[in-house]
Scaffold this motif. Structure first.
Motif, short mmCIF file in Angstrom:
data_model
loop_
_atom_site.label_atom_id
_atom_site.label_comp_id
_atom_site.label_asym_id
_atom_site.label_seq_id
_atom_site.Cartn_x
_atom_site.Cartn_y
_atom_site.Cartn_z
N HIS A 36 0.77 -1.21 0.04
CA HIS A 36 -0.02 0.03 -0.02
C HIS A 36 0.83 1.17 0.00
O HIS A 36 0.39 2.49 -0.05
N ALA A 37 2.20 1.04 0.11
CA ALA A 37 2.98 2.20 0.23
C ALA A 37 3.26 2.69 -1.31
O ALA A 37 4.00 4.04 -1.50
N LEU A 38 3.09 1.63 -2.22
CA LEU A 38 3.55 2.23 -3.64
C LEU A 38 2.41 3.11 -4.26
O LEU A 38 1.22 3.15 -3.62
N VAL A 57 0.53 2.50 -10.22
CA VAL A 57 1.50 1.35 -10.40
C VAL A 57 0.78 0.13 -9.79
O VAL A 57 0.93 -0.78 -10.37
N ARG A 58 0.23 0.12 -8.67
CA ARG A 58 -0.39 -0.83 -7.97
C ARG A 58 -1.68 -1.26 -9.08
O ARG A 58 -1.94 -2.50 -9.27
N VAL A 66 -8.03 1.30 -1.30
CA VAL A 66 -8.56 2.02 -2.70
C VAL A 66 -9.55 1.01 -3.13
O VAL A 66 -9.39 -0.13 -3.45
N ASN A 67 -10.75 1.73 -3.38
CA ASN A 67 -11.95 0.94 -3.64
C ASN A 67 -11.77 0.30 -5.01
O ASN A 67 -12.00 -0.96 -5.23
N GLN A 68 -11.10 1.07 -5.94
CA GLN A 68 -11.26 0.36 -7.50
C GLN A 68 -10.26 -0.92 -7.31
O GLN A 68 -10.62 -1.83 -8.21
N ILE A 71 -9.14 -6.87 -7.23
CA ILE A 71 -8.62 -7.82 -6.28
C ILE A 71 -9.62 -9.11 -6.41
O ILE A 71 -9.59 -10.09 -6.35
N SER A 72 -10.92 -8.56 -5.81
CA SER A 72 -12.10 -9.39 -5.57
C SER A 72 -12.34 -10.20 -7.04
O SER A 72 -12.66 -11.26 -6.83
N VAL A 73 -12.32 -9.41 -8.06
CA VAL A 73 -12.50 -10.02 -9.39
C VAL A 73 -11.50 -11.16 -9.73
O VAL A 73 -11.98 -12.26 -10.06
#
Length: 974
Positions: free
Chosen positions: A52-54, A58-59, A102-104, A109-111
Motif C-alpha cells: 500500500h506504500a507504492l 502502479v499498483r 483503494v476501492n477500485q 482484487i476481488s474479481v
C-alpha cells in the motif's frame, strides 16, 4: 525469476508503463509482455499491488496484469501455464489480508480472486470459502467490507458455471452457507435500519453497503443454488422476508428524503430486492407459485393504489410492473386447452392468478394505466414544444426511452389486455364513448385524457378488432379531429395520426384511403405541426397495403412535401426515417415516381456529403438509392456521376466506412447493373473492388456472385477481356476453402453465364477451373448439388465447344495416365449413373443434348455407352415434352422463338434491363432453341446412315425394349 532482485526491476518498468510519454510507455509494455510467461512474474506482481506504500497507478496496473495473466496462463492446459507451486503460493497470498484501502483496486482484487476460484474452487482451493466466511465476521470495517466484496464476486462467478459437475458443487456450497448468508444479511439490514432511525448517517451508509453486498450474495445463492428451492424452508423464508424488508426500506426512503446522500444507495438496494424476485420467478416459476399472491398484492398496491404515493420512484414502478407482467405472461402458469394435459402446479398457479385478477382489480389497473401512467407529463409537453424533433426521436426509441416508465406501462397494458381482453374491452370502450365529440380547448386535462385513451385503443388494436368499427369512427370522429387547427389540440392530432397508423394494417377499408391521403397531405403542409408528428404520419406509409391507383393523384404533392420535410429536419434519426418512407413510396409506385424525383436526385449528393460522419444515415441514403434506381430503370444511367462514386466508396474494403456500408453498397451495385442499359467505362472500372471482396469470403459472397453475373450479362466480351484472369484466380482460391453451397455458386457463374453467354472464349478463360470439374465427375462427387453443377459445366463445354472438350479430354488423360477412350467411357458412365442428381429440367435437357452431340460415332466406347445415352435422352423427353390435346402430338415446352415484353400487373415488378438481356440470351441458348425431339431424331438418323441398317439395328438391340417403345412414341411423325 528471483523475487528480491526482480521486484525492483518490475516496479521500475510498471512505473514507466504508467507514463504518458509513448517513447517511455511502449518499451515498458513490450517488456511486461515478455515477462508474462516468466516463472515468478505473478508473485512479483502480487507483492507490488499488495504494498500500500507504492503509487496507486502502479499498483492498479500490477493488478490488471495479474488479472489478465489468470485468463491466459492459470489453467493447466494453457500454453506457458503457471506451475502448481507458484499457483499455490499466489492463492495463499491473495487471501492473507482483506485490507486494500483503494476501492477500485479492491474491486479488481476481488474479481481476480473470483477468476481463480472459477478454476480452482473448491478442489484446489478448499480454504477459500471458509476464509471468506471468517473474514466477514471480523469487527474491522475495512476488512469486513473487502471480504464481503470478495465473497460476492466469488459467489457470482461460481453461480455462472454451467457444467453439470460444477452445478452440483455450487448446489452443495449453497446449501452449506445459505443459513450463514441469511444471518449476515439480516444482521447488516437490522443494523442499517437502527442507524437510520437514530440519525447516524455515516454509519448507516457503511451498513447499507454491507446490506447491499450480502443481498447480492443471497440473490445468486437463491436463484442458482437450488434445484427445487421451494423445498428449502430457509430459501422460502428469505423470499417472504424480502417483502417485509422492501416495505421497511420504502418507508425508510420516505423518511430519508431526496437530498440525503444515502438515498441513491437506498434506491439501489430496493431495486435489488425486486431483482431477487424477478430472477427467482424467471428461473423457478413453479417454486414461485406460493409467492404469486403476495407479489401481485405488493406490486399492485404500490403501483395502482394510494399506498405508493410519496414512496415509490420511477425505476421501482418499472420493476413492479415487470413483476406483474412476468406473472401474467408466464407460460408455466397457463393451462393447456385440454385441462387434463396441464400439470397440477400449472393449475394451482392459474387458480391463484384468476382469484387475484377479479373484475374490480382489472378495471382499476386498466383505468390507472390509461388515466395516470399514459398521461403526457408537463416535462414531455414542454420538450415537445421546444424540441419536437428531439422529443419524437426520444419517444420512439432513444437510449433512455427503453429504460423509462412509459414503454413499460404500455407493454404491461398490452399484456394484461391480451390476457383479459373479454373483461377489459368493455372498460376501454366505455372510456372511448365518454370522450366522443369535441373537447374543450381550455381543458388541458381533458385533452391529455383523450390522448391517453386513444393511445390505449391503438395499443389494443388487434384485441379490439371485433369490438370497434374503426371505419365509422374514422369518418365520424377521427377525421374531424385531424382538421382541428387549435394549437392546444396538437397532442390529439398527433395521437389520431398514430392511432390510424396502428389500425391501418388491422382494419381499414380501401375506399376510405383517398380521405386519409388528403388528411396526410394537409398535415404535411402544416409547418407548425409537421415536424412534431412526422413519425406517426410517416408510419402510415409503412403500414397496410397502399392502393396505387388511388394514391397516384396525391403522389406529386406527397412526394414534394416529404422531400421538404427531409430538408427541414435536422436530427440524423429523423432524416433516416423520412428517407425510409421516401424509399417505401418509390418502391410501391415504382416507375410512376419518375416525374417527381428530380429534386431528390439533386439533394442526395449534398446529403451524402453532409453525412460523412454519420454512417447509419449513409446506409439510409444507399437504401433510397436502391429503390430510386429500381424506379428509374434504364434512366438511372443519368445518376452515374453520383451513383458510381458512392458504390466505389461503399464497397472498397480498404476504406473504414465499408464496415457499415458494404451490404447496402453491394445491393446498390447489383440493382445498378440490373437496370443499366449499357456498360460504361466507369461502371466497368469499379469492378476493381471485387477481388478484395471475394477474399473476404463473407456472407456477402452471394451478392458478389450476382454482381459478376450482372457484368457477364451486360457485356461479357469487354468484361472478360479485362477481368477474366483475376476472376479465375479468385475462383480457384475460393474453391480451396469454401462451403459446398459456395462451390456451387462459384461454378454456377461459369455454368449459367460465362459458358452460356460466350461458349467460345468462356472455356479458354476459365480453363484452370475445368480439370477439377472433370475429376469431380470421374471420381463420382458425393454431393448431389455439386455433381449436378459439374455436369452442367461439362454439358455446356461438350455441347457448345467440342474442340475445347477434346483438348480437355486429352489433357486429363495425360494427367490421370489413362487411355483417351477409357476416360471418355468412364465419364459417360458416371454421367448416366448420376443423372438423377440433376433436378432442374433445363440442365437435364442440356445433359441429353450434350451426350447426344457425341453421335454419330464409330468409336467403340461411345457405342458401348449408347444404351445410357439413349436412356438419358428419353428421360429428357419426359421432362420437356408436352402433349397437344388437339393434335395428340408432342412438342418441346422449352423452345422459345421470339421475345415478348411481359404484361405486368399492379402487384408485379416490371422487368429490369437484365431480365430483358436474359430473355434475349435464351433465344440463342441451345436448351431453348433446339428441339430435343428433333435433335434425337437427327442424331439417330445420322448414326443409322453411318453404320448401315444392320449395324444400327444391332446397336438399338442394346437398349431396353421399354425405353425403345417410349422413344418411338415421342418420335411419331418423324
Amino acid at each position: 525469476m528471483d523475487l528480491n532482485s526482480a521486484s525492483t526491476i518490475v516496479l521500475r518498468v510498471l512505473t514507466q508503463a504508467t507514463s504518458q510519454d509513448t517513447s517511455v510507455l511502449k518499451p515498458a509494455e513490450e517488456q511486461l509482455k515478455q515477462w508474462e510467461t516468466q516463472p515468478g512474474f505473478y508473485s512479483v506482481l502480487l507483492n507490488i499491488f499488495t504494498n500500500h506504500a507504492l503509487d496507486v497507478n502502479v499498483r492498479w496496473l500490477a493488478v490488471l496484469y495479474f488479472k489478465n495473466g489468470i485468463d491466459r496462463y492459470w489453467r493447466r492446459v494453457a500454453p506457458h501455464a503457471l506451475s502448481e507451486e507458484e499457483k499455490s503460493t499466489l492463492r495463499a497470498g491473495l487471501i492473507t489480508n482483506f485490507n486494500e484501502p483503494v476501492n477500485q483496486i479492491a474491486t479488481q482484487i476481488s474479481v481476480l480472486i473470483a477468476k481463480v476460484a472459477r478454476v480452482d474452487c473448491p478442489r484446489q482451493w478448499p480454504e477459500l470459502i471458509p476464509t471468506l466466511l471468517e473474514s466477514v465476521k471480523v469487527q474491522d470495517d475495512l476488512r469486513q467490507h473487502r471480504a464481503l466484496l470478495t465473497f460476492y464476486h466469488v459467489t457470482k462467478t461460481l453461480a455462472s458455471k454451467r457444467l453439470a459437475a460444477d452445478r452440483k458443487l455450487f448446489y452443495d456450497l449453497a446449501s452449506g452457507i445459505y443459513s450463514f448468508a441469511c444471518s449476515l444479511w439480516n444482521h447488516h439490514t437490522d443494523t442499517f435500519l437502527q442507524q437510520v432511525s437514530t440519525g447516524n448517517e455515516a454509519a448507516a451508509i457503511n451498513s447499507l453497503e454491507r446490506t447491499l453486498l450480502s443481498l447480492k450474495v443471497l440473490r445468486k445463492l437463491t436463484v442458482h443454488g437450488f434445484v427445487e428451492p421451494h423445498r428449502s424452508v430457509e430459501v422460502m423464508g428469505f423470499l417472504h422476508a424480502v417483502f417485509e424488508r422492501l416495505k421497511q426500506f420504502l418507508e425508510c426512503s420516505r423518511n430519508v428524503g431526496g437530498q440525503n446522500v444515502c438515498r441513491d444507495r437506498l434506491e439501489k438496494t430496493i431495486i435489488l430486492f425486486t431483482k431477487v424476485l424477478l430472477d427467482f420467478l424467471d428461473q423457478h416459476p413453479f417454486s414461485f407459485t406460493s409467492l404469486i399472491q403476495r407479489s401481485l398484492e405488493f406490486a399492485v398496491s404500490y403501483v395502482f393504489t394510494e399506498a405508493g404515493e410519496g414512496v415509490v420512484f420511477e425505476r421501482f414502478i418499472v420493476q413492479c410492473m415487470n413483476l406483474i407482467k412476468m406473472i401474467v405472461k408466464n407460460y408455466a402458469y397457463k393451462p393447456s386447452k385440454n385441462i387434463e394435459d396441464s400439470s397440477p402446479e400449472t393449475l394451482e398457479a392459474h387458480k391463484i392468478k384468476t382469484a387475484f385478477f377479479t373484475y374490480p382489480t382489472l378495471m382499476e389497473i386498466c383505468r390507472r394505466l390509461v388515466t395516470h401512467y399514459f398521461l403526457l407529463t408537463e416535462e414531455e409537453l414542454t420538450m415537445w414544444e421546444e424540441d419536437p424533433e428531439g422529443f419524437t426521436v426520444e419517444e420512439t426509441g432513444g437510449d433512455s426511452w427503453k429504460y423509462s416508465l412509459r414503454p413499460c406501462t404500455e407493454v404491461l397494458f398490452i399484456d394484461i389486455f391480451h390476457e383479459y381482453n373479454q373483461t377489459l374491452t368493455p372498460v376501454l370502450l366505455e372510456m372511448v364513448h365518454s370522450l366522443q365529440g369535441t373537447t374543450n380547448m381550455e381543458d388541458t386535462s381533458a385533452i391529455l385524457i383523450k390522448d391517453a385513451v386513444y393511445n390505449a385503443v391503438g395499443l389494443a388494436a388487434y384485441e379490439l378488432f371485433d369490438s370497434v368499427d374503426f371505419d365509422q369512427w374514422f369518418k365520424n370522429q377521427l377525421l374531424a379531429e385531424l382538421q382541428v387547427s387549435h394549437s392546444r389540440y396538437k397532442p390529439i392530432r398527433r395521437r389520431v395520426i398514430w392511432l390510424i397508423g396502428q389500425w391501418i394494417s388491422v382494419k381499414f377499408k380501401s375506399d376510405l384511403r383517398p380521405m386519409l391521403y388528403e388528411a396526410i397531405r394537409n398535415l404535411l403542409q402544416d409547418q407548425d405541426l409537421v415536424v412534431s408528428i412526422y413519425e406517426y404520419t410517416l408510419n402510415l406509409f409503412l403500414r397496410g397495403k397502399w392502393l396505387i391507383q388511388s394514391m397516384l393523384s396525391y403522389l406529386e404533392s406527397m412526394f414534394t412535401l416529404l422531400f421538404q420535410l427531409l430538408q427541414e429536419v435536422t436530427e440524423c434519426d429523423t432524416k433516416m426515417h423520412v428517407l425510409h418512407v421516401l424509399s417505401c413510396v418509390i418502391e410501391r409506385v415504382n416507375m410512376q415516381i419518375r416525374p417527381y424525383v428530380g429534386c431528390l436526385v439533386q439533394y442526395l449528393p449534398l446529403l451524402w456529403k453532409q453525412s460523412e460522419e454519420h454512417n447509419m444515415l449513409r446506409c439510409a441514403i444507399l437504401t433510397t438509392l436502391i429503390h430510386l434506381v429500381q424506379g428509374l430503370g434504364a434512366d438511372s444511367k443519368n445518376l452515374y456521376p453520383f451513383l458510381l462514386p458512392v458504390i466505389q466508396l461503399s464497397t472498397d474494403v480498404s476504406q473504414p466506412p465499408h464496415v457499415y456500408l458494404l451490404e447496402d453498397g453491394l445491393e446498390l451495385w447489383l440493382v445498378t447493373l440490373e437496370n443499366s442499359p449499357c456498360l460504361t467505362p466507369e461502371l466497368l472500372r469499379i469492378f476493381q473492388n471485387m477481388s478484395a471482396l471475394l477474399e473476404l469470403s463473407s456472407e456477402n459472397l452471394k451478392n458478389c456472385f450476382k454482381i459478376i453475373n450482372g457484368y457477364i450479362f451486360l457485356s461479357s466480351s469487354e468484361f472478360l477481356q479485362m477481368y477474366a484472369t483475376d476472376l479465375c484466380r479468385s475462383f480457384c482460391e475460393l474453391l480451396k476453402d469454401i462451403t459446398i453451397e459456395g462451390q456451387v455458386q462459384v461454378l454456377k457463374v461459369v455454368v449459367e453465364n460465362v459458358l452460356k453467354v460466350n461458349p467460345v472464349l468462356g472455356p479458354q478463360m476459365f480453363q484452370p477451373l475445368l480439370p477439377s470439374v472433370f475429376r469431380g465427375i470421374i471420381d463420382g462427387e458425393r454431393y448431389p448439388m455439386v455433381m449436378s453443377t459439374y455436369l452442367g459445366v461439362m454439358g455446356r463445354v461438350l455441347l457448345q465447344n467440342t474442340s475445347f472438350f477434346s483438348l480437355l479430354l486429352s489433357q486429363m488423360a495425360c494427367e490421370l495416365g489413362q487411355e483417351l477412350d477409357q476416360l471418355l467411357g468412364n465419364m459417360i458412365e458416371m454421367w448416366v449413373d448420376r443423372m438423377d442428381n440433376i433436378t432442374q429440367p433445363e440442365r437435364r435437357k442440356l445433359s441429353a443434348l450434350a451426350l447426344l452431340s457425341l453421335l454419330p460415332s464409330v468409336n467403340s466406347v461411345i457405342q458401348d455407352k449408347f444404351c445410357g445415352i439413349i436412356s438419358i435422352s428419353v428421360e429428357g423427353l419426359h421432362d420437356v415434352m408436352t402433349e397437344d390435346p388437339e393434335t395428340g402430338t408432342y412438342k418441346d415446352c422449352m423452345l422459345m422463338s421470339h421475345f415478348e415484353e411481359p404484361k405486368v400487373t399492379e402487384d408485379e415488378e416490371p422487368p429490369t434491363e437484365q431480365d430483358k438481356r436474359k430473355k434475349m440470351l435464351a433465344l440463342k441458348d441451345p436448351v431453348h432453341t433446339v428441339s430435343l425431339q428433333q435433335f434425337i431424331y437427327e442424331k439417330l438418323k445420322a448414326q443409322q446412315e453411318l453404320l448401315g441398317e444392320q449395324g444400327f439395328h444391332a446397336l438399338m438391340e442394346t437398349v431396353d425394349t421399354e425405353i425403345v417403345a417410349q422413344l418411338q412414341e415421342f418420335l411419331q411423325g418423324f
